[in-house]
Design an enzyme around this catalytic site. Structure first.
Site, PDB file in Angstrom:
ATOM      1  CE  LYS A 184      26.492  46.198  35.772  1.00  0.00           C
ATOM      2  NZ  LYS A 184      25.599  45.065  35.929  1.00  0.00           N
ATOM      3  CE1 TYR A 202      25.546  46.643  32.839  1.00  0.00           C
ATOM      4  CE2 TYR A 202      25.383  49.029  32.921  1.00  0.00           C
ATOM      5  CZ  TYR A 202      24.832  47.787  33.138  1.00  0.00           C
ATOM      6  OH  TYR A 202      23.571  47.697  33.677  1.00  0.00           O
ATOM      7  CB  SER A 254      20.660  49.827  34.168  1.00  0.00           C
ATOM      8  OG  SER A 254      21.661  49.340  33.312  1.00  0.00           O
ATOM      9  CB  THR A 255      20.165  50.287  39.349  1.00  0.00           C
ATOM     10  OG1 THR A 255      20.235  48.943  38.871  1.00  0.00           O
ATOM     11  CG2 THR A 255      19.313  50.341  40.584  1.00  0.00           C
ATOM     12  N   GLY A 279      25.728  40.103  36.857  1.00  0.00           N
ATOM     13  CA  GLY A 279      24.756  41.185  37.040  1.00  0.00           C
ATOM     14  C   GLY A 279      23.311  40.779  37.233  1.00  0.00           C
ATOM     15  CB  SER A 308      18.866  46.663  41.104  1.00  0.00           C
ATOM     16  OG  SER A 308      18.186  45.411  41.043  1.00  0.00           O
TER      17      SER A 308
HETATM   18  O1  NGF Z   1      18.135  46.180  36.376  1.00  0.00           O
HETATM   19  C1  NGF Z   1      18.677  45.398  35.623  1.00  0.00           C
HETATM   20  C2  NGF Z   1      18.208  45.271  34.216  1.00  0.00           C
HETATM   21  N1  NGF Z   1      19.670  44.618  35.993  1.00  0.00           N
HETATM   22  C3  NGF Z   1      20.257  44.702  37.303  1.00  0.00           C
HETATM   23  C4  NGF Z   1      21.725  45.014  37.179  1.00  0.00           C
HETATM   24  O2  NGF Z   1      22.366  44.136  36.303  1.00  0.00           O
HETATM   25  C5  NGF Z   1      21.820  46.447  36.684  1.00  0.00           C
HETATM   26  C6  NGF Z   1      20.018  43.481  38.129  1.00  0.00           C
HETATM   27  O3  NGF Z   1      20.541  43.717  39.395  1.00  0.00           O
HETATM   28  C7  NGF Z   1      23.074  47.092  36.997  1.00  0.00           C
HETATM   29  O4  NGF Z   1      24.015  46.502  37.452  1.00  0.00           O
HETATM   30  C8  NGF Z   1      23.138  48.542  36.784  1.00  0.00           C
HETATM   31  O5  NGF Z   1      22.280  49.222  37.312  1.00  0.00           O
HETATM   32  O6  NGF Z   1      24.011  49.011  36.096  1.00  0.00           O
HETATM   33  C9  NGF Z   1      18.512  43.189  38.219  1.00  0.00           C
HETATM   34  O7  NGF Z   1      17.812  44.339  38.584  1.00  0.00           O
HETATM   35  C10 NGF Z   1      18.228  42.097  39.240  1.00  0.00           C
HETATM   36  O8  NGF Z   1      18.983  40.971  38.947  1.00  0.00           O
HETATM   37  C11 NGF Z   1      16.726  41.776  39.252  1.00  0.00           C
HETATM   38  O9  NGF Z   1      16.345  41.183  38.021  1.00  0.00           O
HETATM   39  O10 NGF Z   1      18.651  44.134  33.616  1.00  0.00           O
END
Ligand code: NGF
Length: 293
Positions: A164, A136, A47-48, A188, A207
């Site tokens: 995850k 995921y 997602s990031t 996550g 992220s």
């Molecule tokens: O950005 C999100 C949206 N979640 C991320 C992460 O779970 C995304 C989390 O780190 C991820 O692993 C990926 O990019 O595949 C958040 O940004 C963080 O905890 C701040 O809220 O849910």
């Protein structure tokens, strides 16, 4: 140590104004993650990385650049999940050829797939390589939720090695880890690392680790050593940082922090995300000085 355990950054991707991936800057982003932030691994095309807005050729080129830039210094997990499963299979095979340590796949979303269809999706992707597959699970964005019974079926699929888990349902997280100690479980939500760590989970994927992984690694170690008071203080310190990141557009501010480190030209997000991140320059500088020096 198991190569698949530890703190993984969900890798940010630097885009140009026209939406193309900037591979030269991407190499710098990888460098920053490894040498400055202190990640133990990278999770690519999640997602990031804004990967659900990319086509498969773009995702494949990212997998290649990251493998080249990382030079075997950290573990690599390639997120290949998408609605076009045939492209997911191609990306999974490429990840294996490039020496990735694992693949991952988001739950199929948008259509309301049945449990049977979702499990078949995972079986098909898992069978396509010999790599471990990490499911995921992110109901907040995918709108797909699993019962414990569905997780049980998922873990029986050959090559499915873990999940995850990006959800706030810590009851299910605890049940998964307690009943399946052999399954690799990653959490996550970076702001709740401590709560998840006490259940003995294997790693974290998030992220904010793109820029602040050393503290997350330390927090995991403190919990493993039973030092909960210090871990709680450290989570509070991490969350002071996460508060300002979330107040400033999350991916945008994190990218701006890395851009400043190398004094690179502007980097962008990918439409339909708000592209221009330059308005975060002053705030990013303050955050770097206050939390990351
Ligand atoms: O950005 C999100 C949206 N979640 C991320 C992460 O779970 C995304 C989390 O780190 C991820 O692993 C990926 O990019 O595949 C958040 O940004 C963080 O905890 C701040 O809220 O849910």
């Amino acid at each position: 140590m198991n190569k698949l355990k530890g703190v993984f950054a969900a890798l940010l991707i630097p885009y140009d104004k026209d939406g193309k991936v900037n591979h030269e800057k991407l190499e710098k982003f990888v460098e920053y993650n490894i040498e400055v932030s202190g990640v133990q691994g990278l999770y690519i095309n999640g997602s990031t990385g804004e990967a659900f807005m990319l086509d498969s050729e773009e995702r494949k080129e990212i997998l290649k650049t990251v493998a080249k830039a990382a030079k075997g210094r950290v573990s690599l997990i390639a997120q290949v999940g998408q609605l076009n499963i045939y492209k997911a299979l191609e990306e999974a095979k490429l990840a294996e050829e490039l020496g990735y340590d694992a693949i991952s796949a988001v739950t199929p979303f948008y259509y309301k797939f049945s449990e049977e269809q979702i499990l078949e999706y995972y079986k098909t992707i898992a069978e396509s390589t010999s790599l471990p597959l990490i499911a995921y699970y992110i109901p907040l964005l995918s709108n797909v939720t699993f019962s414990m019974a569905t997780f049980e079926k998922l873990f029986k699929i050959k090559n499915v090695a873990g999940v995850k888990f990006t959800a706030t349902d810590l009851y299910t997280l605890e049940r998964i880890k307690a009943k399946h100690p052999e399954v690799l479980v990653y959490y996550g939500f970076d702001e709740q690392e401590l709560s998840a760590a006490v259940y003995g989970i294997d790693g974290f994927i998030g992220s904010t680790f793109n820029v602040n992984a050393k503290r997350a690694v330390k927090l995991h170690e403190l919990v493993q050593a039973g030092k909960l008071k210090e871990a709680r203080e450290l989570q509070a310190e991490i969350n002071d940082f996460i508060d300002v990141v979330l107040a400033n557009g999350l991916y945008a501010i994190l990218k701006e922090i890395i851009r400043q480190e190398f004094d690179m030209e502007t980097v962008y997000c990918r439409l339909p995300m708000t592209q221009d991140i330059s308005k975060y320059a002053d705030e990013a500088k303050k955050i770097r000085d206050k939390y990351l020096k």
